[in-house]
Write an enzyme that holds these catalytic residues in place. Structure first.
Site, PDB file in Angstrom:
ATOM      1  N   ARG A  16       0.252  -1.218  -0.142  1.00 18.43           N
ATOM      2  CA  ARG A  16       0.063  -0.114  -0.102  1.00 18.43           C
ATOM      3  C   ARG A  16       1.070   1.208   0.123  1.00 18.43           C
ATOM      4  O   ARG A  16       0.241   2.871  -0.121  1.00 18.43           O
ATOM      5  CB  ARG A  16      -0.873   0.136   1.218  1.00 18.43           C
ATOM      6  CG  ARG A  16      -2.268  -0.766   0.781  1.00 18.43           C
ATOM      7  CD  ARG A  16      -2.749  -0.780   2.390  1.00 18.43           C
ATOM      8  NE  ARG A  16      -2.971  -1.780   3.072  1.00 18.43           N
ATOM      9  CZ  ARG A  16      -3.324  -1.594   5.054  1.00 18.43           C
ATOM     10  NH1 ARG A  16      -3.696  -0.613   4.814  1.00 18.43           N
ATOM     11  NH2 ARG A  16      -2.483  -2.057   5.672  1.00 18.43           N
ATOM     12  N   LYS A  23       9.853  -0.649   1.887  1.00 22.54           N
ATOM     13  CA  LYS A  23       8.420  -0.040   3.513  1.00 22.54           C
ATOM     14  C   LYS A  23       9.522   0.011   4.963  1.00 22.54           C
ATOM     15  O   LYS A  23       9.198   1.497   5.055  1.00 22.54           O
ATOM     16  CB  LYS A  23       7.100  -0.502   3.736  1.00 22.54           C
ATOM     17  CG  LYS A  23       6.096   0.075   4.609  1.00 22.54           C
ATOM     18  CD  LYS A  23       5.519  -0.998   5.018  1.00 22.54           C
ATOM     19  CE  LYS A  23       4.379  -1.944   5.702  1.00 22.54           C
ATOM     20  NZ  LYS A  23       3.852  -2.344   6.345  1.00 22.54           N
ATOM     21  N   GLY A  82       4.401 -15.392   5.634  1.00 23.07           N
ATOM     22  CA  GLY A  82       4.012 -15.520   6.868  1.00 23.07           C
ATOM     23  C   GLY A  82       4.880 -14.776   7.847  1.00 23.07           C
ATOM     24  O   GLY A  82       5.906 -14.985   8.216  1.00 23.07           O
ATOM     25  N   GLY A 105       8.842  -3.506  12.111  1.00 23.46           N
ATOM     26  CA  GLY A 105       9.586  -2.930  11.528  1.00 23.46           C
ATOM     27  C   GLY A 105       9.045  -1.408  11.230  1.00 23.46           C
ATOM     28  O   GLY A 105       9.662  -0.550  10.706  1.00 23.46           O
ATOM     29  N   ASP A 106       8.029  -2.039  11.413  1.00 25.08           N
ATOM     30  CA  ASP A 106       7.467  -1.215  10.167  1.00 25.08           C
ATOM     31  C   ASP A 106       6.278  -0.111  11.312  1.00 25.08           C
ATOM     32  O   ASP A 106       5.466   0.362  11.378  1.00 25.08           O
ATOM     33  CB  ASP A 106       6.520  -1.331   9.394  1.00 25.08           C
ATOM     34  CG  ASP A 106       4.705  -2.316   9.430  1.00 25.08           C
ATOM     35  OD1 ASP A 106       5.198  -3.087  10.767  1.00 25.08           O
ATOM     36  OD2 ASP A 106       4.653  -2.618   8.176  1.00 25.08           O
ATOM     37  N   GLU A 155      -6.958 -14.101  12.927  1.00 27.23           N
ATOM     38  CA  GLU A 155      -7.168 -13.410  12.158  1.00 27.23           C
ATOM     39  C   GLU A 155      -8.201 -12.734  11.732  1.00 27.23           C
ATOM     40  O   GLU A 155      -9.600 -13.477  11.358  1.00 27.23           O
ATOM     41  CB  GLU A 155      -6.382 -13.401  10.860  1.00 27.23           C
ATOM     42  CG  GLU A 155      -4.973 -13.725  11.663  1.00 27.23           C
ATOM     43  CD  GLU A 155      -3.774 -12.399  11.805  1.00 27.23           C
ATOM     44  OE1 GLU A 155      -4.169 -11.698  11.553  1.00 27.23           O
ATOM     45  OE2 GLU A 155      -2.819 -12.978  13.226  1.00 27.23           O
ATOM     46  N   ASN A 382      34.076  45.088   5.953  1.00 28.33           N
ATOM     47  CA  ASN A 382      32.528  45.544   5.524  1.00 28.33           C
ATOM     48  C   ASN A 382      32.815  44.575   3.502  1.00 28.33           C
ATOM     49  O   ASN A 382      33.638  44.776   2.745  1.00 28.33           O
ATOM     50  CB  ASN A 382      32.194  47.252   5.528  1.00 28.33           C
ATOM     51  CG  ASN A 382      30.824  47.256   5.103  1.00 28.33           C
ATOM     52  OD1 ASN A 382      30.303  47.118   5.432  1.00 28.33           O
ATOM     53  ND2 ASN A 382      30.425  47.563   3.649  1.00 28.33           N
TER      54      ASN A 382
HETATM   55  C1  UD1 Z   1      -0.243  -9.288  12.369  1.00 26.66           C
HETATM   56  C2  UD1 Z   1      -0.748 -10.074  12.805  1.00 26.66           C
HETATM   57  C3  UD1 Z   1      -2.265  -9.489  13.772  1.00 26.66           C
HETATM   58  C4  UD1 Z   1      -2.088  -8.415  14.114  1.00 26.66           C
HETATM   59  C5  UD1 Z   1      -1.185  -7.515  13.070  1.00 26.66           C
HETATM   60  C6  UD1 Z   1      -0.812  -5.667  13.609  1.00 26.66           C
HETATM   61  C7  UD1 Z   1      -0.244 -11.830  11.883  1.00 26.66           C
HETATM   62  C8  UD1 Z   1      -1.016 -13.705  11.682  1.00 26.66           C
HETATM   63  N1  UD1 Z   1      -0.430 -11.489  12.182  1.00 26.66           N
HETATM   64  O1  UD1 Z   1      -1.019  -9.236  10.828  1.00 26.66           O
HETATM   65  O2  UD1 Z   1      -2.817 -10.149  14.719  1.00 26.66           O
HETATM   66  O3  UD1 Z   1      -2.980  -7.120  14.751  1.00 26.66           O
HETATM   67  O4  UD1 Z   1      -0.210  -8.346  12.692  1.00 26.66           O
HETATM   68  O5  UD1 Z   1       0.184  -5.662  13.190  1.00 26.66           O
HETATM   69  O6  UD1 Z   1       1.184 -11.834  12.768  1.00 26.66           O
HETATM   70  N2  UD1 Z   1       6.232  -9.413   7.712  1.00 26.66           N
HETATM   71  C9  UD1 Z   1       7.473 -10.508   7.547  1.00 26.66           C
HETATM   72  N3  UD1 Z   1       7.337 -11.619   7.253  1.00 26.66           N
HETATM   73  C10 UD1 Z   1       6.110 -12.043   5.945  1.00 26.66           C
HETATM   74  C11 UD1 Z   1       4.869 -11.015   6.515  1.00 26.66           C
HETATM   75  C12 UD1 Z   1       4.623 -10.255   7.308  1.00 26.66           C
HETATM   76  O7  UD1 Z   1       8.697 -10.147   7.982  1.00 26.66           O
HETATM   77  O8  UD1 Z   1       6.248 -13.290   5.805  1.00 26.66           O
HETATM   78  C13 UD1 Z   1       6.438  -9.050   8.564  1.00 26.66           C
HETATM   79  C14 UD1 Z   1       6.086  -7.765   8.295  1.00 26.66           C
HETATM   80  O9  UD1 Z   1       7.534  -6.618   7.309  1.00 26.66           O
HETATM   81  C15 UD1 Z   1       5.514  -6.514   9.042  1.00 26.66           C
HETATM   82  C16 UD1 Z   1       5.338  -7.296   9.911  1.00 26.66           C
HETATM   83  O10 UD1 Z   1       5.684  -8.662   9.373  1.00 26.66           O
HETATM   84  O11 UD1 Z   1       6.805  -5.740   9.456  1.00 26.66           O
HETATM   85  C17 UD1 Z   1       3.540  -8.316   9.768  1.00 26.66           C
HETATM   86  O12 UD1 Z   1       2.818  -8.552   8.541  1.00 26.66           O
HETATM   87  P1  UD1 Z   1       1.802  -7.310   8.722  1.00 26.66           P
HETATM   88  O13 UD1 Z   1       1.379  -8.653   7.143  1.00 26.66           O
HETATM   89  O14 UD1 Z   1       1.297  -6.022   8.640  1.00 26.66           O
HETATM   90  O15 UD1 Z   1       0.651  -7.799   9.323  1.00 26.66           O
HETATM   91  P2  UD1 Z   1      -0.456  -9.409   9.785  1.00 26.66           P
HETATM   92  O16 UD1 Z   1       0.109 -10.307   9.291  1.00 26.66           O
HETATM   93  O17 UD1 Z   1      -1.251  -8.802   8.014  1.00 26.66           O
END
Ligand code: UD1
Ligand code: CA
Length: 462
Positions: A16, A23, A82, A105-106, A155, A382
């Site tokens: 996004r 990001k 994931g 990290g975000d 989730e 000056n």
């Molecule tokens: C995750 C949680 C959710 C929580 C939310 C808060 C899980 C399954 N779900 O959601 O319960 O409410 O965070 O923000 O954990 N990332 C990786 N590798 C991956 C996927 C993600 O490093 O394969 C990192 C992303 O860069 C990010 C973080 O993990 O920093 C969270 O990933 P994101 O996709 O934003 O969160 P969700 O999985 O949707």
């Protein structure tokens, strides 16, 4: 004290953001998002800090190395299957004892105190989750309870109607004993609506194993807000800037409008400092007692001594060499101080004057439309309107030295290397290519001539 290992997940794509930049490298207050997280973690004295990279891994690792981050170990997650899969990649570099703190990290504004409280709740034996109440929890994992006890995290995409009404969400931050984490991670599956390995599934496993699960709710939503879009990035930037402005104002700094204040680095202020609207401070800036910064100034890597005034629309950037503005000096409006500009006490630098790698000693003035590059200026000089040091011959830079009490006439060019002797005067419009003696008046322009009864040409050639 139990040893602490930290895992920062930074492998996600950040779709996004609609950006080519990974990001976690987007900047908040001049620093990459992930660097804010690393900075905060530094306060926790962790045994290990592991950053999981994937999307743009090379860029992320290079950017952090360039920023001087040496404390982190990188592991790669390719492909990204994931959050559970992300932490699995870190397992080989995590200790078998102690506590693991998992962070995103975000999520840049999380604070050390909050993390320490969560680690304390974990206490080396419980799974401790950081949660927050969200008015609109759409998209997040919900904290599902049975009575008071945490039962699972579900989730959003896997939740039913009733579960979706839960406002308490998982923030993505947890503290968990390492042996338990390793055991549970090994058992993760991806049987869910997204086909991902969810880290959050370990909650269900913990409950099944009879382990304690606690959730600690934070009331400060900003600390756990993630960045997913340019709008969220801008909102967190404002929140961060407001926080910084309030801290400075608590110290007595008078900021005209904290909503129009930006500090992207460190700002140290003495007493009775005033900062007008729309100023940006970058790198390391020190403002002495009674310093006043006018509206719309950019000040980077500079030291402004007591009582100095920076008038509106002034641009100061010391980069690596730094800039110093002496006591009671006046700079601007519309002045530009570049690396190595060093102004003494009571120096005045006015509008459209550029100073680079040059020192101006006490009481000297360059008030209008001038350039001073690679120059040493004595006291009480000056430097006239439109005067220029020609410091560059196309290949190298050369120095100009102007003695004390010199008067450089308007529109002069001082062709470096050249010395203007103390007390001397350079006639307006001169091009000075040779050293001038002390006390002399030096002029190098053509002698003025007048032709009498001059008739101007007329239209039509008559
Ligand atoms: C995750 C949680 C959710 C929580 C939310 C808060 C899980 C399954 N779900 O959601 O319960 O409410 O965070 O923000 O954990 N990332 C990786 N590798 C991956 C996927 C993600 O490093 O394969 C990192 C992303 O860069 C990010 C973080 O993990 O920093 C969270 O990933 P994101 O996709 O934003 O969160 P969700 O999985 O949707
Ligand atoms: Ca996801």
């Amino acid at each position: 004290m139990t040893a602490l290992d930290v895992v920062i997940m930074a492998a996600g794509k950040g779709t996004r953001m609609k950006s080519r930049l990974p990001k976690v490298l987007h900047r908040l207050a001049g620093r990459a998002l992930v660097q804010h997280v690393i900075d905060t973690v530094t306060q926790l004295e962790a045994r290990r800090v592991v950053v999981v990279t994937g999307h743009g891994a090379g860029d992320v690792e290079a950017a952090l190395a360039e920023a001087g981050v040496e404390s982190a170990t990188f592991v790669r997650q390719e492909p990204q299957l994931g959050t559970g899969h992300a932490v699995q990649q870190a397992v080989p570099v995590l200790g078998d004892d102690g506590v693991v703190l998992v962070l995103n990290g975000d999520v840049p504004l999380i604070q050390a105190g909050t993390l320490q409280a969560l680690i304390d709740r974990c206490g080396g034996k419980r799974l401790a989750l950081l949660s927050v109440d969200m008015p609109d929890p759409t998209g997040y994992g919900r904290i599902v309870r049975s009575g008071d006890a945490v039962w699972s995290i579900i989730e959003h995409k896997d939740a039913d109607e009733r579960q979706r009404e839960i406002n308490e969400i998982y923030t993505g931050v947890m503290a968990v004993p390492a042996p338990m984490l390793k055991r549970w991670l090994a058992k993760l599956t991806n049987n869910n609506s997204q086909g991902e390995y969810y880290l959050t599934d370990i909650v269900r496993m913990a409950v099944k194993d009879g382990a304690d699960v606690v959730s600690m709710k934070t009331l400060d939503g900003v600390q756990v807000d993630g960045v997913n879009s340019p709008l969220q990035l801008a909102e967190l930037e404002r929140a961060f800037q407001r926080r910084q402005a309030h801290t400075l104002m608590d110290q007595g700094v008078r900021i005209s409008d904290p909503a129009r204040f930006d500090m992207r680095g460190k700002l140290e202020c003495g007493q009775d400092v005033e900062i007008d609207v729309n100023c940006i401070f970058e790198g390391k800036v020190v403002l002495g007692n009674g310093v006043r910064i006018g509206a719309h100034c950019i000040v980077a890597n500079a030291r402004i001594e007591d009582g100095a005034r920076i008038m509106p629309f002034t641009h100061i950037d010391g980069e690596r060499l730094g800039v110093t503005v002496g006591e009671d000096a006046v700079v601007g409006p519309f002045a530009r101080l570049r690396p190595g500009a060093s102004l003494g006490v009571d120096v005045h630098v006015g509008n459209f004057v550029e100073v680079k790698n040059a020192t101006m000693a006490r009481g000297s003035k360059a008030n209008h439309l001038a350039y001073l590059g690679d120059t040493t200026v004595g006291e009480r000089v000056n430097y006239g309107a439109g005067a220029i040091t020609a410091n560059y011959d196309g290949a190298s830079k050369h120095r100009t030295v102007i003695g004390d009490d010199v008067h450089v006439g308007s529109n002069s060019v001082l062709v470096a290397p050249v010395n203007i002797g103390a007390g001397g005067t350079v006639g307006a419009g001169s091009v000075i290519t040779k050293d001038t003696p002390a006390g002399a008046r030096s002029v190098s322009r053509a002698r003025q001539a007048s032709i009498g009864n001059w008739e101007r040409p007329k239209k039509g050639g008559q």
